[in-house]
Design a protein around this motif. Structure first.
Motif, short mmCIF file in Angstrom:
data_model
loop_
_atom_site.label_atom_id
_atom_site.label_comp_id
_atom_site.label_asym_id
_atom_site.label_seq_id
_atom_site.Cartn_x
_atom_site.Cartn_y
_atom_site.Cartn_z
N THR A 33 0.82 -1.22 0.00
CA THR A 33 0.00 0.00 0.00
C THR A 33 0.85 1.26 0.00
O THR A 33 0.33 2.35 -0.15
CB THR A 33 -0.88 0.04 1.25
OG1 THR A 33 -0.04 0.11 2.41
CG2 THR A 33 -1.75 -1.19 1.35
N LYS A 52 2.65 1.87 2.71
CA LYS A 52 2.95 1.99 4.13
C LYS A 52 3.79 0.80 4.55
O LYS A 52 3.65 -0.29 4.00
CB LYS A 52 1.67 2.04 4.95
CG LYS A 52 0.79 3.25 4.66
CD LYS A 52 -0.47 3.22 5.52
CE LYS A 52 -1.34 4.42 5.22
NZ LYS A 52 -2.59 4.41 6.03
N SER A 81 -16.14 0.77 3.84
CA SER A 81 -15.68 0.31 5.16
C SER A 81 -16.57 -0.84 5.60
O SER A 81 -17.60 -1.14 4.98
CB SER A 81 -15.74 1.44 6.20
OG SER A 81 -17.07 1.67 6.60
N PRO A 139 -14.65 0.27 11.58
CA PRO A 139 -13.74 1.40 11.29
C PRO A 139 -13.27 2.06 12.57
O PRO A 139 -14.05 2.27 13.50
CB PRO A 139 -14.62 2.35 10.47
CG PRO A 139 -15.79 1.54 10.02
CD PRO A 139 -15.99 0.49 11.05
N ARG A 140 -11.96 2.38 12.60
CA ARG A 140 -11.39 3.11 13.74
C ARG A 140 -10.32 4.05 13.22
O ARG A 140 -9.40 3.61 12.51
CB ARG A 140 -10.77 2.15 14.76
CG ARG A 140 -11.79 1.42 15.62
CD ARG A 140 -11.10 0.55 16.66
NE ARG A 140 -10.56 -0.68 16.10
CZ ARG A 140 -9.59 -1.40 16.64
NH1 ARG A 140 -9.01 -0.98 17.76
NH2 ARG A 140 -9.18 -2.51 16.08
N GLY A 141 -10.43 5.32 13.56
CA GLY A 141 -9.45 6.29 13.08
C GLY A 141 -9.45 6.34 11.56
O GLY A 141 -10.49 6.54 10.92
N ASN A 142 -8.29 6.13 10.97
CA ASN A 142 -8.17 6.12 9.51
C ASN A 142 -8.38 4.75 8.90
O ASN A 142 -8.29 4.58 7.68
CB ASN A 142 -6.78 6.65 9.10
CG ASN A 142 -6.59 8.10 9.49
OD1 ASN A 142 -7.54 8.89 9.43
ND2 ASN A 142 -5.37 8.48 9.89
N SER A 143 -8.65 3.76 9.75
CA SER A 143 -8.83 2.40 9.25
C SER A 143 -10.28 2.16 8.87
O SER A 143 -11.19 2.50 9.64
CB SER A 143 -8.40 1.39 10.31
OG SER A 143 -8.81 0.08 9.95
N PRO A 144 -10.54 1.55 7.71
CA PRO A 144 -11.92 1.24 7.31
C PRO A 144 -12.46 -0.02 7.98
O PRO A 144 -13.59 -0.41 7.73
CB PRO A 144 -11.80 1.03 5.80
CG PRO A 144 -10.41 0.49 5.63
CD PRO A 144 -9.56 1.17 6.66
#
Length: 727
Positions: free
Chosen positions: A443, A445, A489, A534-539
């Motif tokens: 990705t 990252k 998400s 989903p949490r923060g920037n995570s889907p």
């Protein structure tokens, strides 16, 4: 003891007795008056407790016809009225415990003074309590303070203050109740050992009879027990029990209530108690037996969690709980579950939960497992609530694709007839993972790759004409991860899971247990909804649609019921009604039904799920094997490593879910070599939702539906959610 000391002590006791009598009958003024008023308040409060706190009774659980299936209790008590105390029991008890019962007014002053003289001169300690006083003491010990050891100790302490209070209450009772009522009250409260309280339960448990039918020697044995039920237990101490019974018979002769010749004849008789141990029902859901025990356990859990009851209320309230259990349906479910997986099959559980759809109620009619309900593990028994609880930690597999499909319909991203892709593999551009499997596309990252999945089967023959309806029947993984991508998400799919019925499941942690905010490991600290969402920037975790999270089979079955109820969710209730000890209805606090999704969406989703039992569908073979020919909805699921598999389905009249999963250990996956040959095997297994779970569901449903239900069609789809005509 010196004679002078004994004399002074006797004089003191007599003076004290006079003061006590005066204090009871003629309260004085001044400081003594204040003390008397305080004592009166204590007496009044205790008297109020005796009137307001009812004795614990047995709660009875029945099936949907009213047939009892189990009893729940802390004290086994079958209450009687004064007309049920026969002459034998009355005179046996009075003769041995309170010869002047019909002469005194609550306190036997003659007996009190006699006991005082005996105790003060060093002779054997004698009691002087009347049956009325014993009634007061036993009520305090066995009812008012039954869960309070300190209170019980105070109710038995050898003190003047306690005796005074007890005597005053006894005198009050004698002004309010007849002698027969007091006698019956005492016989309802007193303990006969081994959780047996009251003469009604004792007559049944000791002699398998009723209080009215007790014979003289039977009554004598029971009357003798109240003095020391443990010491005189006829099974553990038959010699002591016999001696005590014979003493009671002698006292009846002394009291001129029994001829000596009859007493001698009765003394020669055996005790006559039932063999081995008292005849009493189990005190919990074990009494419901190997088939209905799981349902009974759900009744208890439901009333404690959702119904607003405490366990003490449930086990002492004397309720009659009419459940929604259909014993015939439950039996068919049990037979089918056990036909697929043997009850003694190590490490494998097979369950089936059945629920009636409806817009006002979702009544649970069956909760069955291959295991028997009970405590003998060697015989394949368990008391874990396998069908209802969150015990399938392996997951539901592809049945969770239902939630992704519902979310897609809800968002207007596709309809059931919309074309979908069935690629051999699919790499997400929304969800990420650490490298593993086919996830090799970075990705950008560090140590993070796009989530990638493949299919367990070749879908090339159906790919050209595939619709969402086709995908639900054939279950390609790639299609549903691509649909999750469209959602952006996991949030909408998780929301659908909760709305449609997976509420306790999604509120539990990844291990299936309660959330622990203080746990070190994240999967124990968060609910499943939080963990996969989903949490923060995570889907969120893209694998959610593939169903690897712990779940309740009953909740999964209720999902099908919600879909078949026009999108109306109701709690899966096992309760048809509750009445109290007096026959009055008791309201049960249940969550209200709610329109979880639009009716058109639910009806269309039902049509979308209607091809699973048809040629090409994953449960076609299981359906064909029983000659299934009814309209239905269905969806299979299998988890990675074949450690669990599920089938959820339903008709307009009855819905449910079957689960086959590892339980209690074992290495490897589950191998399915046909009915009765399902086991844990080393390496990867070969079980699928279309095998043992589907065979379990169809095997039970075919017999249940054919016996009582007409053929009914599924509702028509709503064009808003179809996405065009069939291709």
């Amino acid at each position: 003891m010196r004679k002078a000391d004994g004399l002074f002590k006797l004089i003191g006791l007599c003076l004290l007795a006079g003061v006590l009598v005066a204090g009871m009958l003629f309260p004085v003024v001044g400081a003594a008056g204040v003390m008397s008023n305080q004592a009166s308040e204590t007496v009044e409060k205790t008297s109020s407790d005796l009137a307001d706190i009812p004795p614990p009774l047995v709660t009875t659980v029945t099936d949907n016809t009213g047939k009892p299936i189990a009893t729940l209790y802390n004290q086994y008590r079958l209450p009687i009225n004064e007309n049920q105390v026969n002459e034998a029991m009355k005179w046996a008890l009075v003769s041995v415990e309170d010869k002047r019962f019909y002469e005194h007014h609550g306190v036997d002053w003659q007996g009190t003074l006699r006991a005082a003289v005996s105790n003060s001169t060093g002779a054997d300690t004698q009691g002087a309590s009347t049956l009325t006083q014993q009634y007061v003491k036993n009520y305090l010990i066995n009812v008012v303070y039954r869960t309070d050891q300190v209170g019980q100790k105070k109710a038995q302490e050898q003190s003047i203050a306690r005796k005074l209070k007890e005597a005053r209450i006894a005198i009050q009772l004698e002004t309010k109740l007849t002698k027969q009522q007091i006698l019956a009250g005492y016989l309802n409260i007193v303990e006969f050992s081994r959780q047996i309280f009251g003469i009604g339960a004792a007559a049944h448990a000791y002699f398998d009879t009723t209080p009215e039918k007790l014979t003289v020697p039977q009554a004598a044995l029971l009357a003798g027990l109240v003095n020391n039920p443990i010491n005189n237990d006829p099974w553990n101490h038959p010699d002591k029990a016999t001696a005590r019974r014979n003493l009671v018979l002698d006292r009846m002769v002394d009291n001129k209530k029994l001829a000596k010749a009859d007493a001698d004849r009765f003394k020669a008789e055996p005790l006559g108690v039932v063999p081995d141990s008292p005849k009493k029902p189990p005190a919990n859901c074990i009494g419901a037996g190997p088939e209905a025990g799981f349902f009974c356990q759900y009744v208890e859990d439901y009333l404690l969690k959702a119904g607003g009851m405490t366990k003490d209320q449930l086990y002492t309230g004397g309720y009659t709980i009419k459940s929604t259990l259909d014993e015939r349906a439950n039996h068919e479910a049990k037979v089918s579950a056990e036909a697929q997986v043997k009850k003694t099959q190590q490490y494998v559980a097979n369950t089936l939960s059945l629920v009636k759809p409806g817009k006002d109620r979702h009544e649970v009619v069956a909760l069955a497992a291959n295991r028997d309900y009970g405590q003998n593990q060697d015989e394949g028994q368990t008391t874990y609530a396998l069908p209802a609880g969150v015990y399938n930690t392996g997951g539901a597999g592809s049945t969770y694709k239902i939630f992704t499909s519902a979310a897609v319909l809800d968002k207007g991203l596709a309809g059931i007839y919309s074309p979908v892709d069935l690629p051999e593999t699919y790499t997400s551009r929304v969800f990420t993972t650490e490298k593993g499997g086919c996830s090799t596309t970075p990705t950008g990252k560090p140590r993070t790759y796009w989530y990638c999945v493949g299919n367990a089967a070749d879908y090339s023959k159906t790919a050209a004409n595939a619709t969402l309806q086709t995908a639900l029947a054939t279950s390609p993984n790639t299609t549903f991860v691509e649909l999750e991508d469209r959602l952006g998400s996991t949030g909408p799919a998780i929301d659908m899971a909760k709305r449609l019925g997976m509420r306790e499941t999604m509120a539990s942690n990844i291990g299936g247990g309660p959330v622990d905010p203080k746990a070190e490991r994240e999967e124990k600290r968060l609910s499943q909804a939080e963990f996969y969402g989903p949490r923060g920037n995570s889907p969120g975790l893209g694998a959610f649609t593939l169903g690897f999270s712990p779940l309740s089979g009953l909740e999964l079955g209720n999902v099908a019921a919600t879909i078949l109820s026009g999108g109306v969710w109701c709690p899966p209730t096992p309760i048809a009604g509750v009445t109290d000890r007096n026959g009055n209805p008791v309201p049960v606090k249940e969550a209200p039904c709610e329109q979880a999704v639009p009716e058109g969406l639910a009806n269309t989703l039902a049509v979308g799920m209607s091809k699973d039992d048809q040629p090409g569908g994953t449960s076609f073979q299981a359906a064909s094997a029983v000659g299934w020919d009814r309209p239905m909805i269905g969806k299979t699921g299998t988890t990675q490593g074949n450690v669990s598999a599920t089938f959820v389905g339903g008709t307009p009249q009855l819905a449910g879910a079957a689960m086959t999963f590892k339980f209690g250990g074992g290495q490897g996956g589950i191998c399915d070599a046909g009915p009765g040959n399902v086991r844990v095997c080393l390496g990867g297994g070969n079980i699928f939702g279309g095998k043992a779970p589907a065979r379990t569901w169809f095997g039970a449903m075919k017999n249940i539906m054919d016996a009582s239900q007409p053929r009914m069609e599924l509702p028509a789809p709503d064009p808003k959610y179809t996405g065009g005509g069939p291709r």
